[in-house]
Design a protein around this motif. Structure first.
Motif, PDB file in Angstrom:
ATOM      1  N   TRP A 285      35.157  -2.848 -54.242  1.00 54.47           N
ATOM      2  CA  TRP A 285      35.577  -4.151 -53.711  1.00 54.47           C
ATOM      3  C   TRP A 285      35.118  -4.310 -52.270  1.00 54.47           C
ATOM      4  O   TRP A 285      34.629  -5.381 -51.883  1.00 54.47           O
ATOM      5  N   ILE A 286      35.269  -3.274 -51.453  1.00 55.23           N
ATOM      6  CA  ILE A 286      34.837  -3.339 -50.059  1.00 55.23           C
ATOM      7  C   ILE A 286      33.335  -3.595 -49.980  1.00 55.23           C
ATOM      8  O   ILE A 286      32.865  -4.416 -49.174  1.00 55.23           O
ATOM      9  N   ALA A 287      32.565  -2.895 -50.807  1.00 55.48           N
ATOM     10  CA  ALA A 287      31.115  -3.092 -50.807  1.00 55.48           C
ATOM     11  C   ALA A 287      30.755  -4.514 -51.218  1.00 55.48           C
ATOM     12  O   ALA A 287      29.872  -5.145 -50.620  1.00 55.48           O
ATOM     13  N   LEU A 288      31.444  -5.039 -52.224  1.00 56.09           N
ATOM     14  CA  LEU A 288      31.165  -6.402 -52.704  1.00 56.09           C
ATOM     15  C   LEU A 288      31.472  -7.434 -51.627  1.00 56.09           C
ATOM     16  O   LEU A 288      30.670  -8.339 -51.360  1.00 56.09           O
ATOM     17  N   VAL A 289      32.617  -7.304 -50.979  1.00 60.77           N
ATOM     18  CA  VAL A 289      33.011  -8.259 -49.942  1.00 60.77           C
ATOM     19  C   VAL A 289      32.070  -8.175 -48.745  1.00 60.77           C
ATOM     20  O   VAL A 289      31.663  -9.197 -48.178  1.00 60.77           O
ATOM     21  N   THR A 290      31.696  -6.962 -48.361  1.00 58.22           N
ATOM     22  CA  THR A 290      30.818  -6.788 -47.205  1.00 58.22           C
ATOM     23  C   THR A 290      29.461  -7.426 -47.444  1.00 58.22           C
ATOM     24  O   THR A 290      28.941  -8.158 -46.588  1.00 58.22           O
ATOM     25  N   VAL A 291      28.874  -7.162 -48.600  1.00 59.39           N
ATOM     26  CA  VAL A 291      27.580  -7.757 -48.920  1.00 59.39           C
ATOM     27  C   VAL A 291      27.704  -9.268 -49.075  1.00 59.39           C
ATOM     28  O   VAL A 291      26.814 -10.032 -48.670  1.00 59.39           O
ATOM     29  N   GLY A 292      28.822  -9.724 -49.648  1.00 53.51           N
ATOM     30  CA  GLY A 292      29.038 -11.165 -49.775  1.00 53.51           C
ATOM     31  C   GLY A 292      29.184 -11.841 -48.433  1.00 53.51           C
ATOM     32  O   GLY A 292      28.677 -12.952 -48.221  1.00 53.51           O
ATOM     33  N   PHE A 293      29.870 -11.184 -47.505  1.00 56.77           N
ATOM     34  CA  PHE A 293      30.009 -11.754 -46.163  1.00 56.77           C
ATOM     35  C   PHE A 293      28.644 -11.840 -45.483  1.00 56.77           C
ATOM     36  O   PHE A 293      28.373 -12.804 -44.756  1.00 56.77           O
ATOM     37  N   ARG A 294      27.793 -10.864 -45.715  1.00 55.99           N
ATOM     38  CA  ARG A 294      26.439 -10.902 -45.153  1.00 55.99           C
ATOM     39  C   ARG A 294      25.675 -12.117 -45.672  1.00 55.99           C
ATOM     40  O   ARG A 294      24.890 -12.727 -44.938  1.00 55.99           O
TER      41      ARG A 294
ATOM     42  N   ALA B 231      31.452  -6.863 -39.568  1.00 53.65           N
ATOM     43  CA  ALA B 231      32.625  -7.733 -39.709  1.00 53.65           C
ATOM     44  C   ALA B 231      33.158  -7.712 -41.132  1.00 53.65           C
ATOM     45  O   ALA B 231      34.372  -7.585 -41.358  1.00 53.65           O
ATOM     46  N   GLY B 232      32.267  -7.846 -42.111  1.00 49.42           N
ATOM     47  CA  GLY B 232      32.700  -7.839 -43.504  1.00 49.42           C
ATOM     48  C   GLY B 232      33.371  -6.529 -43.884  1.00 49.42           C
ATOM     49  O   GLY B 232      34.395  -6.514 -44.590  1.00 49.42           O
ATOM     50  N   PHE B 233      32.811  -5.420 -43.398  1.00 50.14           N
ATOM     51  CA  PHE B 233      33.378  -4.106 -43.711  1.00 50.14           C
ATOM     52  C   PHE B 233      34.754  -3.921 -43.084  1.00 50.14           C
ATOM     53  O   PHE B 233      35.686  -3.452 -43.741  1.00 50.14           O
ATOM     54  N   VAL B 234      34.896  -4.278 -41.834  1.00 52.94           N
ATOM     55  CA  VAL B 234      36.188  -4.126 -41.157  1.00 52.94           C
ATOM     56  C   VAL B 234      37.242  -5.004 -41.826  1.00 52.94           C
ATOM     57  O   VAL B 234      38.383  -4.568 -42.052  1.00 52.94           O
ATOM     58  N   LEU B 235      36.875  -6.237 -42.158  1.00 50.99           N
ATOM     59  CA  LEU B 235      37.831  -7.147 -42.799  1.00 50.99           C
ATOM     60  C   LEU B 235      38.276  -6.610 -44.155  1.00 50.99           C
ATOM     61  O   LEU B 235      39.479  -6.571 -44.460  1.00 50.99           O
ATOM     62  N   ALA B 236      37.324  -6.195 -44.987  1.00 54.58           N
ATOM     63  CA  ALA B 236      37.655  -5.718 -46.325  1.00 54.58           C
ATOM     64  C   ALA B 236      38.444  -4.414 -46.266  1.00 54.58           C
ATOM     65  O   ALA B 236      39.437  -4.238 -46.986  1.00 54.58           O
ATOM     66  N   SER B 237      38.021  -3.491 -45.416  1.00 50.45           N
ATOM     67  CA  SER B 237      38.702  -2.195 -45.313  1.00 50.45           C
ATOM     68  C   SER B 237      40.120  -2.359 -44.765  1.00 50.45           C
ATOM     69  O   SER B 237      41.060  -1.689 -45.221  1.00 50.45           O
ATOM     70  N   ALA B 238      40.278  -3.231 -43.788  1.00 50.48           N
ATOM     71  CA  ALA B 238      41.603  -3.473 -43.225  1.00 50.48           C
ATOM     72  C   ALA B 238      42.537  -4.081 -44.269  1.00 50.48           C
ATOM     73  O   ALA B 238      43.727  -3.720 -44.341  1.00 50.48           O
ATOM     74  N   ALA B 239      41.999  -4.997 -45.075  1.00 51.28           N
ATOM     75  CA  ALA B 239      42.823  -5.606 -46.119  1.00 51.28           C
ATOM     76  C   ALA B 239      43.268  -4.560 -47.138  1.00 51.28           C
ATOM     77  O   ALA B 239      44.425  -4.563 -47.590  1.00 51.28           O
ATOM     78  N   VAL B 240      42.367  -3.658 -47.507  1.00 44.56           N
ATOM     79  CA  VAL B 240      42.727  -2.583 -48.433  1.00 44.56           C
ATOM     80  C   VAL B 240      43.806  -1.698 -47.825  1.00 44.56           C
ATOM     81  O   VAL B 240      44.762  -1.288 -48.504  1.00 44.56           O
ATOM     82  N   GLU B 241      43.673  -1.395 -46.556  1.00 43.79           N
ATOM     83  CA  GLU B 241      44.650  -0.544 -45.869  1.00 43.79           C
ATOM     84  C   GLU B 241      46.038  -1.170 -45.891  1.00 43.79           C
ATOM     85  O   GLU B 241      47.050  -0.472 -46.089  1.00 43.79           O
TER      86      GLU B 241
END
Length: 326
Positions: free
Chosen positions: A127-136, A202-212
């Motif tokens: 999910w984090i990878a998908l969101v990060t690439v999508g944000f890009r 930005a996408g990685f930090v947002l997705a990872s923080a949400a998972v946390e």
């Protein structure tokens, strides 16, 4: 609270200044958006966002003014490493699969497996990878990635604050402020772009923080909250996937532009859409709204994607295309 506001204000000012200063250097080095043929847009905005976020967060943690707490420092380091990979992609051509693989590795290093379990952790990595690439992918349009990033950061920050994860909430507020400072230069017509460096970070930090923030909750409820927080990004990924299968071309912003919206109008519409999804995600996380609210968000996103796929260009757009094609 006051320390968080001071940190966010510092990040905003620092990102604004750094974005302006690094723009000239990027133009001289030829680090520009290769997708734009009509004008040169330097991709130094991402570097400014990363530097402002990391500097303010690290200084606040080291001085004890705004400590990040356990785990948040590792997330920031992983995001910085991913940003370095993105910067390399901005300077040299890098295949998309390499960026996806790098994002997945970074995600695997920050997922809290003790609370998610192995199976849940693997799903979180994907999910984090998908969101990060999508944000890009959102960075293709002026102002869009910055606007969506700010809205999402505030939503994820609200969830973190509700869980008394003060360090994570501060980091997200600092990121939101840095993106706001960048957005001052990226508002259409953009003078600088975010690039892979900033969008991956930005996408990685947002997705990872949400998972946390959702670690330890049930899988179903977590999926509902995480999807709602990033519904617009999911819609972007879905639209791009469908268009690559032969049903057309373009991203969300491209489709809205074909309907006659101005670049500024596109940001307002998609920003409002992102806000609606984020609001639902925060309310579900707080327990003020049933998990089924995320299903309404999913249905709305799907309807929008399908409608944009079938939408025809406006009369003004068709006229411009006829003039351009002679």
């Amino acid at each position: 609270m006051l320390y968080g506001i001071a940190a966010a204000t510092t990040a905003l000012l620092l990102a604004t200044v750094l974005t302006a200063l690094l723009r000239t250097a990027a133009l001289r080095l030829g680090v520009v958006d290769r997708r734009r043929q009509h004008r040169k847009v330097p991709l130094s905005g991402g570097v400014a966002v990363v530097l402002a976020t990391c500097l303010v967060a690290v200084v606040g943690d080291r001085t004890g003014v705004a400590p990040l707490g356990s785990g948040v420092g590792g997330l920031l380091v992983a995001g910085a490493v991913l940003a370095a990979l993105g910067l390399f992609a901005d300077v040299r051509r890098v295949k998309a699969r390499a960026l996806v693989a790098g994002t997945a590795v970074a995600a695997a290093c920050v997922v809290p497996y003790a609370e998610t379990g192995v199976a849940g952790g693997l799903l979180a990595v994907c999910w984090i990878a998908l969101v990060t690439v999508g944000f890009r992918a959102l960075d293709h349009a002026d102002g869009l990635a910055g606007a969506v990033g700010v809205v999402t950061a505030f939503g994820a920050g609200a969830c973190a604050a509700a869980e008394v994860m003060d360090g994570l909430a501060v980091l997200l507020s600092v990121l939101a402020a840095a993106l706001t400072g960048f957005l001052m230069h990226n508002w259409p017509p953009a003078r600088v772009g975010l690039g892979s460096c900033g969008s991956l970070f930005a996408g990685f930090v947002l997705a990872s923080a949400a998972v946390e923030t959702r670690a330890g909750y049930g899988l179903g409820s977590s999926a509902a909250v995480l999807f709602a927080l990033t519904a617009l990004i999911a819609a972007e990924v879905l639209l791009v996937a469908l268009t690559r299968r032969g049903t057309g071309t373009g991203h969300l912003a491209h489709r809205l532009r074909r309907l006659g919206l101005t670049p500024q109008g596109v940001i307002v519409v998609l920003g409002a859409g992102a806000f609606c999804g984020v609001l639902v995600g925060v309310l579900v996380h707080l327990g003020w709204l049933a998990e089924s609210g995320a299903l309404w968000v999913a249905a709305g996103a799907l309807i929008v994607v399908l409608a944009l796929l079938r939408a025809k260009p406006s009369a003004q757009v068709r006229a411009r295309l006829r003039v351009r094609n002679g």
